[in-house]
Design a protein around this motif. Structure first.
Motif, PDB file in Angstrom:
ATOM      1  N   LEU A  25      33.969   0.905  51.447  1.00 51.54           N
ATOM      2  CA  LEU A  25      33.768  -0.514  51.166  1.00 51.54           C
ATOM      3  C   LEU A  25      35.051  -1.164  50.653  1.00 51.54           C
ATOM      4  O   LEU A  25      35.346  -2.312  50.986  1.00 51.54           O
ATOM      5  N   LEU A  26      35.832  -0.443  49.871  1.00 54.67           N
ATOM      6  CA  LEU A  26      37.083  -1.016  49.347  1.00 54.67           C
ATOM      7  C   LEU A  26      38.000  -1.443  50.493  1.00 54.67           C
ATOM      8  O   LEU A  26      38.555  -2.537  50.484  1.00 54.67           O
ATOM      9  N   GLU A  27      38.136  -0.564  51.497  1.00 55.40           N
ATOM     10  CA  GLU A  27      39.037  -0.893  52.605  1.00 55.40           C
ATOM     11  C   GLU A  27      38.498  -2.036  53.453  1.00 55.40           C
ATOM     12  O   GLU A  27      39.255  -2.872  53.939  1.00 55.40           O
ATOM     13  N   GLY A  38      42.216  -2.324  43.941  1.00 56.19           N
ATOM     14  CA  GLY A  38      42.074  -0.901  44.270  1.00 56.19           C
ATOM     15  C   GLY A  38      43.302  -0.117  43.841  1.00 56.19           C
ATOM     16  O   GLY A  38      43.845   0.687  44.586  1.00 56.19           O
ATOM     17  N   ALA A  39      43.747  -0.364  42.610  1.00 53.92           N
ATOM     18  CA  ALA A  39      45.047   0.136  42.162  1.00 53.92           C
ATOM     19  C   ALA A  39      45.183   1.650  42.206  1.00 53.92           C
ATOM     20  O   ALA A  39      46.271   2.168  42.439  1.00 53.92           O
ATOM     21  N   CYS A  40      44.108   2.382  41.975  1.00 50.52           N
ATOM     22  CA  CYS A  40      44.252   3.841  41.936  1.00 50.52           C
ATOM     23  C   CYS A  40      43.858   4.483  43.264  1.00 50.52           C
ATOM     24  O   CYS A  40      43.794   5.693  43.377  1.00 50.52           O
ATOM     25  N   GLU A  41      43.593   3.651  44.255  1.00 46.14           N
ATOM     26  CA  GLU A  41      43.267   4.116  45.608  1.00 46.14           C
ATOM     27  C   GLU A  41      42.135   5.114  45.656  1.00 46.14           C
ATOM     28  O   GLU A  41      42.183   6.101  46.379  1.00 46.14           O
ATOM     29  N   GLY A  42      41.129   4.882  44.849  1.00 44.45           N
ATOM     30  CA  GLY A  42      39.937   5.708  44.950  1.00 44.45           C
ATOM     31  C   GLY A  42      39.879   6.884  44.008  1.00 44.45           C
ATOM     32  O   GLY A  42      38.993   7.728  44.126  1.00 44.45           O
ATOM     33  N   ALA A  43      40.799   6.963  43.065  1.00 47.38           N
ATOM     34  CA  ALA A  43      40.806   8.094  42.129  1.00 47.38           C
ATOM     35  C   ALA A  43      39.878   7.862  40.938  1.00 47.38           C
ATOM     36  O   ALA A  43      39.845   8.673  40.019  1.00 47.38           O
ATOM     37  N   MET A  44      39.135   6.778  40.950  1.00 45.78           N
ATOM     38  CA  MET A  44      38.222   6.405  39.849  1.00 45.78           C
ATOM     39  C   MET A  44      38.977   6.314  38.531  1.00 45.78           C
ATOM     40  O   MET A  44      38.546   6.830  37.507  1.00 45.78           O
ATOM     41  N   ALA A  45      40.128   5.687  38.563  1.00 38.96           N
ATOM     42  CA  ALA A  45      40.945   5.579  37.359  1.00 38.96           C
ATOM     43  C   ALA A  45      41.343   4.143  37.037  1.00 38.96           C
ATOM     44  O   ALA A  45      42.211   3.936  36.214  1.00 38.96           O
ATOM     45  N   CYS A  46      40.740   3.147  37.684  1.00 44.98           N
ATOM     46  CA  CYS A  46      41.249   1.800  37.407  1.00 44.98           C
ATOM     47  C   CYS A  46      40.161   0.737  37.262  1.00 44.98           C
ATOM     48  O   CYS A  46      40.313  -0.186  36.489  1.00 44.98           O
ATOM     49  N   SER A  47      39.110   0.806  38.001  1.00 51.26           N
ATOM     50  CA  SER A  47      38.018  -0.180  38.051  1.00 51.26           C
ATOM     51  C   SER A  47      38.429  -1.524  38.640  1.00 51.26           C
ATOM     52  O   SER A  47      37.692  -2.491  38.555  1.00 51.26           O
ATOM     53  N   THR A  48      39.606  -1.608  39.293  1.00 51.41           N
ATOM     54  CA  THR A  48      39.987  -2.862  39.958  1.00 51.41           C
ATOM     55  C   THR A  48      39.282  -3.035  41.302  1.00 51.41           C
ATOM     56  O   THR A  48      39.531  -3.986  42.022  1.00 51.41           O
ATOM     57  N   CYS A  49      38.401  -2.105  41.630  1.00 54.24           N
ATOM     58  CA  CYS A  49      37.624  -2.240  42.862  1.00 54.24           C
ATOM     59  C   CYS A  49      36.165  -2.536  42.525  1.00 54.24           C
ATOM     60  O   CYS A  49      35.304  -2.390  43.373  1.00 54.24           O
ATOM     61  N   HIS A  50      35.915  -2.959  41.291  1.00 54.75           N
ATOM     62  CA  HIS A  50      34.544  -3.252  40.847  1.00 54.75           C
ATOM     63  C   HIS A  50      33.939  -4.403  41.656  1.00 54.75           C
ATOM     64  O   HIS A  50      34.555  -5.443  41.828  1.00 54.75           O
ATOM     65  N   ARG A  83      29.208  -1.548  41.140  1.00 58.66           N
ATOM     66  CA  ARG A  83      29.685  -0.300  41.753  1.00 58.66           C
ATOM     67  C   ARG A  83      31.194  -0.368  41.904  1.00 58.66           C
ATOM     68  O   ARG A  83      31.780  -1.446  41.891  1.00 58.66           O
ATOM     69  N   LEU A  84      31.786   0.801  42.096  1.00 57.00           N
ATOM     70  CA  LEU A  84      33.202   0.856  42.451  1.00 57.00           C
ATOM     71  C   LEU A  84      33.263   0.903  43.977  1.00 57.00           C
ATOM     72  O   LEU A  84      32.727   1.831  44.593  1.00 57.00           O
ATOM     73  N   ALA A  85      33.919  -0.089  44.550  1.00 55.85           N
ATOM     74  CA  ALA A  85      33.936  -0.170  46.023  1.00 55.85           C
ATOM     75  C   ALA A  85      34.615   1.031  46.658  1.00 55.85           C
ATOM     76  O   ALA A  85      34.312   1.400  47.792  1.00 55.85           O
ATOM     77  N   CYS A  86      35.514   1.673  45.919  1.00 54.72           N
ATOM     78  CA  CYS A  86      36.205   2.834  46.499  1.00 54.72           C
ATOM     79  C   CYS A  86      35.278   4.033  46.628  1.00 54.72           C
ATOM     80  O   CYS A  86      35.606   4.997  47.314  1.00 54.72           O
ATOM     81  N   GLN A  87      34.144   3.994  45.959  1.00 54.88           N
ATOM     82  CA  GLN A  87      33.221   5.134  45.996  1.00 54.88           C
ATOM     83  C   GLN A  87      32.090   4.926  46.999  1.00 54.88           C
ATOM     84  O   GLN A  87      31.213   5.781  47.130  1.00 54.88           O
TER      85      GLN A  87
HETATM   86 FE1  FES Z   1      40.494   2.583  41.292  1.00 52.28          FE
HETATM   87 FE2  FES Z   1      38.250   2.335  42.713  1.00 52.28          FE
HETATM   88  S1  FES Z   1      40.280   1.959  43.358  1.00 52.28           S
HETATM   89  S2  FES Z   1      38.473   3.003  40.668  1.00 52.28           S
END
Ligand code: FES
Length: 111
Positions: A25-27, A38-50, A83-87
């Motif tokens: 979903l993030l992409e 999506g600063a951490c590119e899916g590493a679940m370390a930023c929450s900028t993909c909320h 949700r986190l869009a990267c997940q």
């Molecule tokens: Fe960082 Fe989703 S991109 S938590």
């Protein structure tokens, strides 16, 4: 194929895109120009993909993991639908999703 409707944080703008099963979903959101860093590119370390999942086949999404829940605790304006869009990976079961941008963003990774 999933039909994704993106709604801006203030609810004034909408965009509908079709996305393939397997896409994150993030992409999909970034390809549509949605303001998700999506600063951490899916590493679940930023929450900028909320994002807030406000409709569609939300019930068919796998529930968030504990790590995702923990990161969502830091997201601005997070609620039950957060949700986190990267997940989120789209599948053929999910034919439609309505996704609202959050009202603010905090990047935990940059503090
Ligand atoms: Fe960082 Fe989703 S991109 S938590």
């Amino acid at each position: 194929m999933t039909r994704v409707r993106f709604v801006s944080a203030d609810g004034t703008k909408e965009s509908v895109v079709e996305a393939q099963a397997g896409a994150r979903l993030l992409e999909v959101a970034q390809a549509d120009g949605q303001p998700l860093e999506g600063a951490c590119e899916g590493a679940m370390a930023c929450s900028t993909c909320h994002v807030l999942i406000i409709g569609g086949d939300a019930a068919r999404l796998p529930p968030p993991t504990e790590e995702e829940e923990d990161m969502l605790d830091f997201a601005v304006g997070a609620g039950r639908n957060s949700r986190l869009a990267c997940q989120i990976r789209l599948t053929d079961d999910i034919t439609a999703l309505e996704v609202k941008m959050p009202s603010g963003v905090v990047n935990m990774g940059r503090r």
